[in-house]
Design a protein around this motif. Structure first.
Motif, PDB file in Angstrom:
ATOM      1  N   PRO A   7       0.813  -1.216   0.000  1.00 60.52           N
ATOM      2  CA  PRO A   7       0.000   0.000   0.000  1.00 60.52           C
ATOM      3  C   PRO A   7       0.846   1.265   0.000  1.00 60.52           C
ATOM      4  O   PRO A   7       2.030   1.246   0.340  1.00 60.52           O
ATOM      5  CB  PRO A   7      -0.808  -0.130   1.295  1.00 60.52           C
ATOM      6  CG  PRO A   7       0.053  -0.968   2.180  1.00 60.52           C
ATOM      7  CD  PRO A   7       0.736  -1.948   1.276  1.00 60.52           C
ATOM      8  N   ALA A   8       0.225   2.369  -0.394  1.00 60.13           N
ATOM      9  CA  ALA A   8       0.895   3.678  -0.398  1.00 60.13           C
ATOM     10  C   ALA A   8      -0.088   4.726   0.101  1.00 60.13           C
ATOM     11  O   ALA A   8      -1.287   4.642  -0.186  1.00 60.13           O
ATOM     12  CB  ALA A   8       1.391   4.028  -1.797  1.00 60.13           C
ATOM     13  N   ASP A   9       0.407   5.721   0.821  1.00 61.63           N
ATOM     14  CA  ASP A   9      -0.454   6.772   1.367  1.00 61.63           C
ATOM     15  C   ASP A   9      -0.748   7.875   0.359  1.00 61.63           C
ATOM     16  O   ASP A   9      -1.662   8.673   0.554  1.00 61.63           O
ATOM     17  CB  ASP A   9       0.193   7.393   2.618  1.00 61.63           C
ATOM     18  CG  ASP A   9       0.245   6.424   3.777  1.00 61.63           C
ATOM     19  OD1 ASP A   9      -0.624   5.521   3.837  1.00 61.63           O
ATOM     20  OD2 ASP A   9       1.150   6.549   4.611  1.00 61.63           O
ATOM     21  N   ARG A  10       0.041   7.942  -0.704  1.00 60.55           N
ATOM     22  CA  ARG A  10      -0.176   8.948  -1.735  1.00 60.55           C
ATOM     23  C   ARG A  10      -0.443   8.237  -3.059  1.00 60.55           C
ATOM     24  O   ARG A  10      -0.531   7.006  -3.105  1.00 60.55           O
ATOM     25  CB  ARG A  10       1.046   9.860  -1.835  1.00 60.55           C
ATOM     26  CG  ARG A  10       2.334   9.128  -2.147  1.00 60.55           C
ATOM     27  CD  ARG A  10       3.531  10.062  -2.146  1.00 60.55           C
ATOM     28  NE  ARG A  10       4.745   9.350  -2.514  1.00 60.55           N
ATOM     29  CZ  ARG A  10       5.919   9.945  -2.722  1.00 60.55           C
ATOM     30  NH1 ARG A  10       6.019  11.256  -2.578  1.00 60.55           N
ATOM     31  NH2 ARG A  10       6.977   9.238  -3.052  1.00 60.55           N
ATOM     32  N   ALA A  11      -0.605   8.971  -4.129  1.00 61.18           N
ATOM     33  CA  ALA A  11      -0.843   8.372  -5.441  1.00 61.18           C
ATOM     34  C   ALA A  11       0.498   7.981  -6.056  1.00 61.18           C
ATOM     35  O   ALA A  11       1.310   8.842  -6.390  1.00 61.18           O
ATOM     36  CB  ALA A  11      -1.585   9.348  -6.349  1.00 61.18           C
ATOM     37  N   GLU A  12       0.709   6.686  -6.203  1.00 59.66           N
ATOM     38  CA  GLU A  12       1.968   6.189  -6.725  1.00 59.66           C
ATOM     39  C   GLU A  12       1.716   5.233  -7.893  1.00 59.66           C
ATOM     40  O   GLU A  12       0.593   4.802  -8.139  1.00 59.66           O
ATOM     41  CB  GLU A  12       2.769   5.498  -5.625  1.00 59.66           C
ATOM     42  CG  GLU A  12       3.147   6.446  -4.491  1.00 59.66           C
ATOM     43  CD  GLU A  12       4.117   5.833  -3.506  1.00 59.66           C
ATOM     44  OE1 GLU A  12       4.481   4.641  -3.663  1.00 59.66           O
ATOM     45  OE2 GLU A  12       4.535   6.537  -2.562  1.00 59.66           O
ATOM     46  N   LEU A  13       2.797   4.909  -8.585  1.00 59.85           N
ATOM     47  CA  LEU A  13       2.722   4.080  -9.785  1.00 59.85           C
ATOM     48  C   LEU A  13       3.907   3.124  -9.787  1.00 59.85           C
ATOM     49  O   LEU A  13       5.025   3.494  -9.422  1.00 59.85           O
ATOM     50  CB  LEU A  13       2.772   4.984 -11.024  1.00 59.85           C
ATOM     51  CG  LEU A  13       2.649   4.344 -12.402  1.00 59.85           C
ATOM     52  CD1 LEU A  13       1.260   3.740 -12.601  1.00 59.85           C
ATOM     53  CD2 LEU A  13       2.931   5.393 -13.490  1.00 59.85           C
ATOM     54  N   ARG A  14       3.639   1.885 -10.194  1.00 58.24           N
ATOM     55  CA  ARG A  14       4.688   0.896 -10.404  1.00 58.24           C
ATOM     56  C   ARG A  14       4.568   0.400 -11.843  1.00 58.24           C
ATOM     57  O   ARG A  14       3.509  -0.069 -12.253  1.00 58.24           O
ATOM     58  CB  ARG A  14       4.527  -0.291  -9.465  1.00 58.24           C
ATOM     59  CG  ARG A  14       4.303   0.070  -8.007  1.00 58.24           C
ATOM     60  CD  ARG A  14       5.581   0.488  -7.312  1.00 58.24           C
ATOM     61  NE  ARG A  14       5.368   0.628  -5.887  1.00 58.24           N
ATOM     62  CZ  ARG A  14       5.164   1.780  -5.262  1.00 58.24           C
ATOM     63  NH1 ARG A  14       5.132   2.904  -5.979  1.00 58.24           N
ATOM     64  NH2 ARG A  14       4.998   1.835  -3.964  1.00 58.24           N
ATOM     65  N   VAL A  15       5.645   0.501 -12.601  1.00 52.24           N
ATOM     66  CA  VAL A  15       5.657   0.044 -13.985  1.00 52.24           C
ATOM     67  C   VAL A  15       6.624  -1.134 -14.071  1.00 52.24           C
ATOM     68  O   VAL A  15       7.794  -1.005 -13.710  1.00 52.24           O
ATOM     69  CB  VAL A  15       6.083   1.163 -14.953  1.00 52.24           C
ATOM     70  CG1 VAL A  15       5.920   0.706 -16.403  1.00 52.24           C
ATOM     71  CG2 VAL A  15       5.280   2.436 -14.697  1.00 52.24           C
ATOM     72  N   ILE A  16       6.128  -2.270 -14.543  1.00 57.08           N
ATOM     73  CA  ILE A  16       6.885  -3.516 -14.438  1.00 57.08           C
ATOM     74  C   ILE A  16       7.035  -4.181 -15.800  1.00 57.08           C
ATOM     75  O   ILE A  16       6.085  -4.253 -16.586  1.00 57.08           O
ATOM     76  CB  ILE A  16       6.166  -4.494 -13.487  1.00 57.08           C
ATOM     77  CG1 ILE A  16       5.896  -3.823 -12.139  1.00 57.08           C
ATOM     78  CG2 ILE A  16       6.984  -5.767 -13.295  1.00 57.08           C
ATOM     79  CD1 ILE A  16       4.979  -4.617 -11.234  1.00 57.08           C
ATOM     80  N   THR A  17       8.250  -4.673 -16.057  1.00 54.31           N
ATOM     81  CA  THR A  17       8.483  -5.489 -17.239  1.00 54.31           C
ATOM     82  C   THR A  17       9.567  -6.497 -16.916  1.00 54.31           C
ATOM     83  O   THR A  17      10.165  -6.480 -15.832  1.00 54.31           O
ATOM     84  CB  THR A  17       8.859  -4.624 -18.461  1.00 54.31           C
ATOM     85  OG1 THR A  17       8.710  -5.394 -19.653  1.00 54.31           O
ATOM     86  CG2 THR A  17      10.283  -4.085 -18.358  1.00 54.31           C
ATOM     87  N   CYS A  18       9.823  -7.393 -17.849  1.00 56.41           N
ATOM     88  CA  CYS A  18      10.866  -8.392 -17.647  1.00 56.41           C
ATOM     89  C   CYS A  18      12.238  -7.756 -17.871  1.00 56.41           C
ATOM     90  O   CYS A  18      12.376  -6.775 -18.590  1.00 56.41           O
ATOM     91  CB  CYS A  18      10.672  -9.547 -18.613  1.00 56.41           C
ATOM     92  SG  CYS A  18       9.078 -10.336 -18.429  1.00 56.41           S
ATOM     93  N   GLY A  19      13.253  -8.332 -17.253  1.00 54.75           N
ATOM     94  CA  GLY A  19      14.585  -7.771 -17.421  1.00 54.75           C
ATOM     95  C   GLY A  19      15.606  -8.522 -16.594  1.00 54.75           C
ATOM     96  O   GLY A  19      15.390  -9.652 -16.174  1.00 54.75           O
ATOM     97  N   GLY A  20      16.734  -7.869 -16.348  1.00 53.98           N
ATOM     98  CA  GLY A  20      17.815  -8.527 -15.638  1.00 53.98           C
ATOM     99  C   GLY A  20      18.585  -9.424 -16.586  1.00 53.98           C
ATOM    100  O   GLY A  20      18.579  -9.241 -17.799  1.00 53.98           O
ATOM    101  N   GLY A  21      19.238 -10.420 -16.052  1.00 50.02           N
ATOM    102  CA  GLY A  21      19.982 -11.347 -16.889  1.00 50.02           C
ATOM    103  C   GLY A  21      19.056 -12.189 -17.745  1.00 50.02           C
ATOM    104  O   GLY A  21      17.848 -12.267 -17.506  1.00 50.02           O
ATOM    105  N   PHE A  22      19.638 -12.815 -18.747  1.00 48.16           N
ATOM    106  CA  PHE A  22      18.844 -13.626 -19.670  1.00 48.16           C
ATOM    107  C   PHE A  22      19.505 -14.977 -19.868  1.00 48.16           C
ATOM    108  O   PHE A  22      20.719 -15.075 -20.044  1.00 48.16           O
ATOM    109  CB  PHE A  22      18.683 -12.920 -21.017  1.00 48.16           C
ATOM    110  CG  PHE A  22      17.820 -13.675 -21.990  1.00 48.16           C
ATOM    111  CD1 PHE A  22      16.441 -13.580 -21.906  1.00 48.16           C
ATOM    112  CD2 PHE A  22      18.382 -14.500 -22.953  1.00 48.16           C
ATOM    113  CE1 PHE A  22      15.632 -14.298 -22.788  1.00 48.16           C
ATOM    114  CE2 PHE A  22      17.583 -15.208 -23.833  1.00 48.16           C
ATOM    115  CZ  PHE A  22      16.207 -15.110 -23.752  1.00 48.16           C
ATOM    116  N   ASP A  23      18.687 -16.020 -19.833  1.00 47.63           N
ATOM    117  CA  ASP A  23      19.141 -17.384 -20.065  1.00 47.63           C
ATOM    118  C   ASP A  23      18.318 -17.950 -21.219  1.00 47.63           C
ATOM    119  O   ASP A  23      17.084 -17.946 -21.158  1.00 47.63           O
ATOM    120  CB  ASP A  23      18.927 -18.224 -18.803  1.00 47.63           C
ATOM    121  CG  ASP A  23      19.525 -19.617 -18.913  1.00 47.63           C
ATOM    122  OD1 ASP A  23      19.264 -20.299 -19.931  1.00 47.63           O
ATOM    123  OD2 ASP A  23      20.238 -20.041 -17.980  1.00 47.63           O
TER     124      ASP A  23
END
Length: 216
Positions: A177-193
């Motif tokens: 949860p967040a007390d203000r208006a927030e956003l999380r933008v998610i995609t795949c990434g990091g190392g690759f196998d």
């Protein structure tokens, strides 16, 4: 991130923890997983710092569905589709064939309202880079704009961009949860196998700093 990718989810009490996505990356496999074509990852300098101060936040808006998602710095201008949950409580993902499409978790907060809104999108598909391919290049202070169904555009500023290995994905930090208006933008990434796909996720954190009203 493509059609064989799925975010695993689990319920805990009355809340939902949407766990890290499993992302195959067919395009990279077809190209021999060449390191020259893997998506960029954020530098350590863009991670949250101890005692980090963020800009003042704008007052949260009433809930309203997002219809378009823009990140000018990386030339993202995409329609938004709502995402629900599959029967196994996994988060649905946008159709893999549509490269320029963002997905919003409709069971959570709408962008601009109080709380943490979740937006996810593919990093690639079998034809190449997709909507959030360059998410890892964002830096603090870059803008994210979300056009809502009520005609308002919620304007966010990026607070941090971090990359996590699958086994270290911080559920509470990303989906809490967040007390203000927030956003999380998610995609795949990091190392690759080439056998198992992407080994982690890139997450951009942002908070609301302004609102543009409907013109006319």
């Amino acid at each position: 991130m493509q059609d064989r990718s799925a975010s695993r989810g689990r319920r805990k009490g009355t809340g939902l923890l949407l766990v890290v996505a499993v992302c195959v990356g067919t395009w990279l496999v077809q190209n021999g997983a060449r390191t020259t074509v893997t998506p960029p990852v954020p530098s350590a300098a863009q991670a949250f710092a101890a005692g980090q101060h963020t800009d003042a936040a704008a007052d949260p808006l009433p809930p309203s569905e997002p219809v378009r998602f823009r990140i000018p710095r990386i030339r993202v201008d995409a329609p938004v589709m709502p995402l629900g949950l599959s029967p196994d409580d996994s988060l649905e993902v946008p159709p893999a064939g549509k490269s320029n499409l963002a997905g919003w978790y409709r069971g959570g907060t709408s962008p601009g309202a109080r709380g943490a809104a979740i937006v996810a999108g593919h990093v690639d598909n079998d034809r190449g880079p997709a909507v959030f391919y360059d998410l890892g290049t964002l830096q603090r202070g870059h803008r994210i704009e979300v056009l809502r169904k009520d005609g308002r555009t919620a304007v966010f500023t990026v607070d941090a961009v971090e990359v996590y290995e699958n086994e270290d994905f911080p559920d509470g930090k990303v989906y809490g949860p967040a007390d203000r208006a927030e956003l999380r933008v998610i995609t795949c990434g990091g190392g690759f196998d080439s056998r198992s796909g992407y080994r982690g996720n890139v997450v951009a954190y942002a908070h609301l700093i302004g609102v543009r009203e409907r013109r006319g």
